[in-house]
Design a protein around this motif. Structure first.
Motif, PDB file in Angstrom:
ATOM      1  N   ASP A   1       0.918  -1.040   0.185  1.00  0.00           N
ATOM      2  CA  ASP A   1       0.053  -0.124  -0.024  1.00  0.00           C
ATOM      3  C   ASP A   1       0.892   1.483  -0.016  1.00  0.00           C
ATOM      4  O   ASP A   1       0.445   1.943   0.360  1.00  0.00           O
ATOM      5  CB  ASP A   1      -1.482   0.054   1.518  1.00  0.00           C
ATOM      6  N   ARG A   2       2.245   1.153  -0.428  1.00  0.00           N
ATOM      7  CA  ARG A   2       2.767   2.343  -0.257  1.00  0.00           C
ATOM      8  C   ARG A   2       4.133   2.422  -1.388  1.00  0.00           C
ATOM      9  O   ARG A   2       4.790   1.083  -1.611  1.00  0.00           O
ATOM     10  CB  ARG A   2       3.786   1.956   1.079  1.00  0.00           C
ATOM     11  N   GLN A   3       4.242   3.689  -1.895  1.00  0.00           N
ATOM     12  CA  GLN A   3       5.140   3.887  -3.481  1.00  0.00           C
ATOM     13  C   GLN A   3       6.323   3.585  -2.916  1.00  0.00           C
ATOM     14  O   GLN A   3       6.315   4.593  -1.416  1.00  0.00           O
ATOM     15  CB  GLN A   3       4.168   4.808  -4.257  1.00  0.00           C
ATOM     16  N   PRO A   4       7.086   3.527  -3.323  1.00  0.00           N
ATOM     17  CA  PRO A   4       8.441   3.895  -2.811  1.00  0.00           C
ATOM     18  C   PRO A   4       8.620   5.568  -2.997  1.00  0.00           C
ATOM     19  O   PRO A   4       8.158   5.901  -3.907  1.00  0.00           O
ATOM     20  CB  PRO A   4       9.797   2.992  -4.110  1.00  0.00           C
ATOM     21  N   SER A   5       9.404   5.717  -2.305  1.00  0.00           N
ATOM     22  CA  SER A   5       9.833   7.015  -2.145  1.00  0.00           C
ATOM     23  C   SER A   5      11.155   7.277  -3.262  1.00  0.00           C
ATOM     24  O   SER A   5      11.704   6.309  -3.487  1.00  0.00           O
ATOM     25  CB  SER A   5      10.478   6.765  -0.985  1.00  0.00           C
ATOM     26  N   PRO A   6      11.466   8.804  -3.383  1.00  0.00           N
ATOM     27  CA  PRO A   6      12.959   8.644  -4.131  1.00  0.00           C
ATOM     28  C   PRO A   6      13.864   8.066  -3.701  1.00  0.00           C
ATOM     29  O   PRO A   6      14.959   7.370  -4.292  1.00  0.00           O
ATOM     30  CB  PRO A   6      12.774   9.835  -4.291  1.00  0.00           C
ATOM     31  N   VAL A   7      13.802   7.945  -2.697  1.00  0.00           N
ATOM     32  CA  VAL A   7      15.404   7.269  -1.356  1.00  0.00           C
ATOM     33  C   VAL A   7      15.270   5.874  -1.957  1.00  0.00           C
ATOM     34  O   VAL A   7      16.295   5.709  -1.890  1.00  0.00           O
ATOM     35  CB  VAL A   7      15.653   8.106  -0.397  1.00  0.00           C
ATOM     36  N   MET A   8      14.391   5.146  -1.617  1.00  0.00           N
ATOM     37  CA  MET A   8      13.559   4.209  -1.413  1.00  0.00           C
ATOM     38  C   MET A   8      14.290   3.189  -2.925  1.00  0.00           C
ATOM     39  O   MET A   8      14.590   2.027  -2.707  1.00  0.00           O
ATOM     40  CB  MET A   8      12.355   3.342  -1.881  1.00  0.00           C
ATOM     41  N   ARG A   9      13.413   4.095  -4.222  1.00  0.00           N
ATOM     42  CA  ARG A   9      13.483   3.913  -5.492  1.00  0.00           C
ATOM     43  C   ARG A   9      15.627   3.540  -5.598  1.00  0.00           C
ATOM     44  O   ARG A   9      15.987   3.368  -6.626  1.00  0.00           O
ATOM     45  CB  ARG A   9      13.654   5.239  -6.171  1.00  0.00           C
ATOM     46  N   MET A  10      16.123   4.904  -5.266  1.00  0.00           N
ATOM     47  CA  MET A  10      17.665   5.129  -5.207  1.00  0.00           C
ATOM     48  C   MET A  10      18.354   3.490  -4.984  1.00  0.00           C
ATOM     49  O   MET A  10      19.467   3.049  -5.535  1.00  0.00           O
ATOM     50  CB  MET A  10      18.549   6.118  -4.434  1.00  0.00           C
ATOM     51  N   PHE A  11      17.775   2.821  -3.701  1.00  0.00           N
ATOM     52  CA  PHE A  11      18.765   2.438  -3.342  1.00  0.00           C
ATOM     53  C   PHE A  11      18.496   1.068  -3.804  1.00  0.00           C
ATOM     54  O   PHE A  11      19.119  -0.147  -3.951  1.00  0.00           O
ATOM     55  CB  PHE A  11      18.041   2.035  -2.029  1.00  0.00           C
ATOM     56  N   ILE A  12      16.825   0.610  -4.529  1.00  0.00           N
ATOM     57  CA  ILE A  12      16.684  -0.120  -5.202  1.00  0.00           C
ATOM     58  C   ILE A  12      17.258  -0.554  -6.405  1.00  0.00           C
ATOM     59  O   ILE A  12      18.178  -1.344  -7.267  1.00  0.00           O
ATOM     60  CB  ILE A  12      14.887  -0.218  -5.130  1.00  0.00           C
ATOM     61  N   GLU A  13      17.026   0.502  -6.990  1.00  0.00           N
ATOM     62  CA  GLU A  13      18.913   1.127  -8.478  1.00  0.00           C
ATOM     63  C   GLU A  13      19.881   0.287  -7.985  1.00  0.00           C
ATOM     64  O   GLU A  13      20.419  -0.725  -8.694  1.00  0.00           O
ATOM     65  CB  GLU A  13      19.254   1.706  -9.183  1.00  0.00           C
ATOM     66  N   GLN A  14      20.132   0.676  -6.474  1.00  0.00           N
ATOM     67  CA  GLN A  14      21.604   0.608  -6.490  1.00  0.00           C
ATOM     68  C   GLN A  14      21.922  -0.939  -6.510  1.00  0.00           C
ATOM     69  O   GLN A  14      22.961  -2.076  -6.314  1.00  0.00           O
ATOM     70  CB  GLN A  14      22.265   1.060  -5.430  1.00  0.00           C
ATOM     71  N   LEU A  15      20.835  -1.829  -5.716  1.00  0.00           N
ATOM     72  CA  LEU A  15      20.533  -3.065  -5.518  1.00  0.00           C
ATOM     73  C   LEU A  15      20.703  -4.071  -6.558  1.00  0.00           C
ATOM     74  O   LEU A  15      21.233  -4.731  -6.788  1.00  0.00           O
ATOM     75  CB  LEU A  15      19.606  -3.303  -4.702  1.00  0.00           C
ATOM     76  N   SER A  16      20.023  -3.606  -7.950  1.00  0.00           N
ATOM     77  CA  SER A  16      20.025  -4.014  -8.628  1.00  0.00           C
ATOM     78  C   SER A  16      21.547  -3.705  -9.142  1.00  0.00           C
ATOM     79  O   SER A  16      21.934  -5.441 -10.195  1.00  0.00           O
ATOM     80  CB  SER A  16      18.835  -3.406  -9.918  1.00  0.00           C
ATOM     81  N   ASP A  17      22.105  -2.791 -10.151  1.00  0.00           N
ATOM     82  CA  ASP A  17      23.771  -2.892 -10.015  1.00  0.00           C
ATOM     83  C   ASP A  17      24.315  -3.581  -9.533  1.00  0.00           C
ATOM     84  O   ASP A  17      25.337  -4.601  -9.900  1.00  0.00           O
ATOM     85  CB  ASP A  17      23.931  -1.371 -10.335  1.00  0.00           C
ATOM     86  N   ALA A  18      24.221  -3.574  -7.925  1.00  0.00           N
ATOM     87  CA  ALA A  18      25.169  -4.943  -7.630  1.00  0.00           C
ATOM     88  C   ALA A  18      25.080  -6.319  -7.939  1.00  0.00           C
ATOM     89  O   ALA A  18      25.781  -6.764  -7.640  1.00  0.00           O
ATOM     90  CB  ALA A  18      24.395  -4.161  -6.255  1.00  0.00           C
ATOM     91  N   LYS A  19      23.390  -6.420  -7.961  1.00  0.00           N
ATOM     92  CA  LYS A  19      22.941  -8.073  -7.929  1.00  0.00           C
ATOM     93  C   LYS A  19      23.548  -8.350  -9.693  1.00  0.00           C
ATOM     94  O   LYS A  19      24.214  -9.065  -9.908  1.00  0.00           O
ATOM     95  CB  LYS A  19      21.838  -8.090  -8.369  1.00  0.00           C
ATOM     96  N   LEU A  20      23.698  -7.832 -10.665  1.00  0.00           N
ATOM     97  CA  LEU A  20      23.781  -7.711 -11.868  1.00  0.00           C
ATOM     98  C   LEU A  20      26.005  -7.737 -12.117  1.00  0.00           C
ATOM     99  O   LEU A  20      26.113  -8.891 -12.773  1.00  0.00           O
ATOM    100  CB  LEU A  20      23.830  -6.987 -12.954  1.00  0.00           C
ATOM    101  N   GLU A  21      26.286  -7.131 -11.064  1.00  0.00           N
ATOM    102  CA  GLU A  21      27.841  -7.370 -10.803  1.00  0.00           C
ATOM    103  C   GLU A  21      28.501  -8.804 -10.153  1.00  0.00           C
ATOM    104  O   GLU A  21      29.010  -9.340 -10.877  1.00  0.00           O
ATOM    105  CB  GLU A  21      28.318  -5.854 -10.211  1.00  0.00           C
ATOM    106  N   SER A  22      27.510  -9.401  -9.446  1.00  0.00           N
ATOM    107  CA  SER A  22      27.897 -10.174  -8.913  1.00  0.00           C
ATOM    108  C   SER A  22      27.439 -11.221  -9.547  1.00  0.00           C
ATOM    109  O   SER A  22      28.004 -12.123 -10.029  1.00  0.00           O
ATOM    110  CB  SER A  22      26.458 -10.372  -7.644  1.00  0.00           C
ATOM    111  N   GLN A  23      26.750 -11.235 -10.755  1.00  0.00           N
ATOM    112  CA  GLN A  23      26.213 -12.278 -11.305  1.00  0.00           C
ATOM    113  C   GLN A  23      27.018 -12.560 -12.510  1.00  0.00           C
ATOM    114  O   GLN A  23      27.697 -13.346 -12.883  1.00  0.00           O
ATOM    115  CB  GLN A  23      25.149 -11.912 -12.130  1.00  0.00           C
ATOM    116  N   ALA A  24      27.662 -11.415 -12.838  1.00  0.00           N
ATOM    117  CA  ALA A  24      28.801 -12.030 -13.773  1.00  0.00           C
ATOM    118  C   ALA A  24      30.173 -11.671 -13.584  1.00  0.00           C
ATOM    119  O   ALA A  24      30.775 -12.441 -13.686  1.00  0.00           O
ATOM    120  CB  ALA A  24      29.147  -9.094 -14.345  1.00  0.00           C
ATOM    121  N   SER A  25      30.338 -12.062 -11.539  1.00  0.00           N
ATOM    122  CA  SER A  25      31.744 -11.703 -11.723  1.00  0.00           C
ATOM    123  C   SER A  25      31.503 -13.700 -11.595  1.00  0.00           C
ATOM    124  O   SER A  25      32.195 -14.784 -11.304  1.00  0.00           O
ATOM    125  CB  SER A  25      31.605 -11.236  -9.758  1.00  0.00           C
TER     126      SER A  25
END
Length: 320
Positions: free
Chosen positions: A289-313
């Motif tokens: 019931d809650r839309q992500p705040s700008p800070v939440m979206r920024m963290f999700i973006e960083q997590l997605s990047d870290a996940k992709l790097e982990s998979q590549a590694s």
């Protein structure tokens, strides 16, 4: 019959929600009144207004004072969410006005800590004025904190919930498991190790109702081994590390990410044990019931990047 939503919204005020929370916290009309700067008659009148707006009694009186009934617990849980959202609103308004910062409350299970902390550190580099609260706990407890509005984001498993459909989820990672020991453990220098080799040592495991524990029990069963009885149960990474450091006989079941992180200290070794079973993936979880705040979206973006790097590694380190 419950009043309509319009009727409730017209009669309830934020001070009513503050009083409900104080009543649960203090269990006394006088102490609750003091906490929200009301007189006792004023608090009594406000409680009557709340129950009239809800159309139901929310508290029972006993020798200990006031205790919420089942409906009362339900209403108070949402009162906490409303007040938490008001706090988030103020924090985000302040961040917008100042042009910096913001606030993020995030929870994670132990296996997600390395990836989550990598993502958080990158976010803090971009947002150095960001205020962050970090909770490490079990999936069940983290979901409870999400429900109560105390966490913005959790990285955990929703399979432990009776209502997993009530969360917004994004798959983060398929968790792999490993077995780790102190570098002074008798098996630490062996080039080949089986589960049977470490079965009789004392183990550090999570509690019986958690997915990782069930997978370990299944692993022992598939190999025809008796599950250890000399156990230490904990979900704390620091407690696990400390136990292995002080008791060199201990064996720990960990996520591979955590095991590899510990092994960088040169005090822990991940054993070359092949486990047949795989743990469930963990998810990024937010309230439905809650839309992500700008800070939440920024963290999700960083997590997605870290996940992709982990998979590549992993794809580079694992031979084809």
């Amino acid at each position: 019959m419950l009043p309509s939503l319009d009727s409730m919204a017209a009669r309830l005020r934020l001070r009513h929600f503050r009083l409900l929370i104080a009543l649960e916290d203090h269990g006394s009309i006088q102490k609750a009144a003091d906490a929200v700067a009301l007189t006792q008659p004023g608090a009594t009148k406000a409680l009557q207004e709340i129950e009239a707006a809800m159309g139901e009694q929310l508290f029972v009186r006993n020798y200990r004072g006031l205790e919420p009934n089942e409906l009362g617990h339900c209403v108070i849980r949402y009162a906490r969410m409303v007040m938490m959202d008001m706090q988030h609103l103020r924090d985000e308004m302040k961040a917008v006005l100042e042009g910096v910062g913001g606030r993020l409350s995030i929870g994670m299970i132990m296996g997600a800590v390395p990836l989550a902390m990598q993502s958080l550190s990158r976010l803090l580099h971009k947002q150095p004025q960001l205020s962050v609260q970090v909770h490490e706990d079990t999936s069940a407890r983290l979901l409870h904190l999400i429900d109560d509005g105390r966490l913005d984001i959790a990285i955990c498993r929703t399979s432990v919930s009776h209502r997993p459909e009530q969360y917004h989820t994004l798959k983060v990672k398929d968790e792999q498991l490993c077995i780790a020991v102190s570098v002074q453990h008798p098996c630490a220098k062996l080039s080949a190790v089986t589960l049977e080799d470490v079965a009789d040592y004392p183990w550090i495991v999570c509690s019986a109702n958690m997915p990782m524990r069930r997978l370990l029990e299944r692993e022992f069963n598939e190999y025809g081994l008796q599950f250890p009885t000399n156990l230490v149960e904990t979900t704390s990474a620091f407690a696990t590390m400390s136990l292995m450091r002080h008791s060199h006989q201990m064996v720990a079941l960990l996520s591979t990410d955590v095991g590899n992180f510990f092994s960088q200290s040169a005090a822990v070794r991940v054993l070359p044990v092949t486990l047949r079973t795989r743990s469930e993936p963990y998810m990024l979880v937010t309230r439905w019931d809650r839309q992500p705040s700008p800070v939440m979206r920024m963290f999700i973006e960083q997590l997605s990047d870290a996940k992709l790097e982990s998979q590549a590694s992993m794809s580079v380190s694992i031979p084809a």
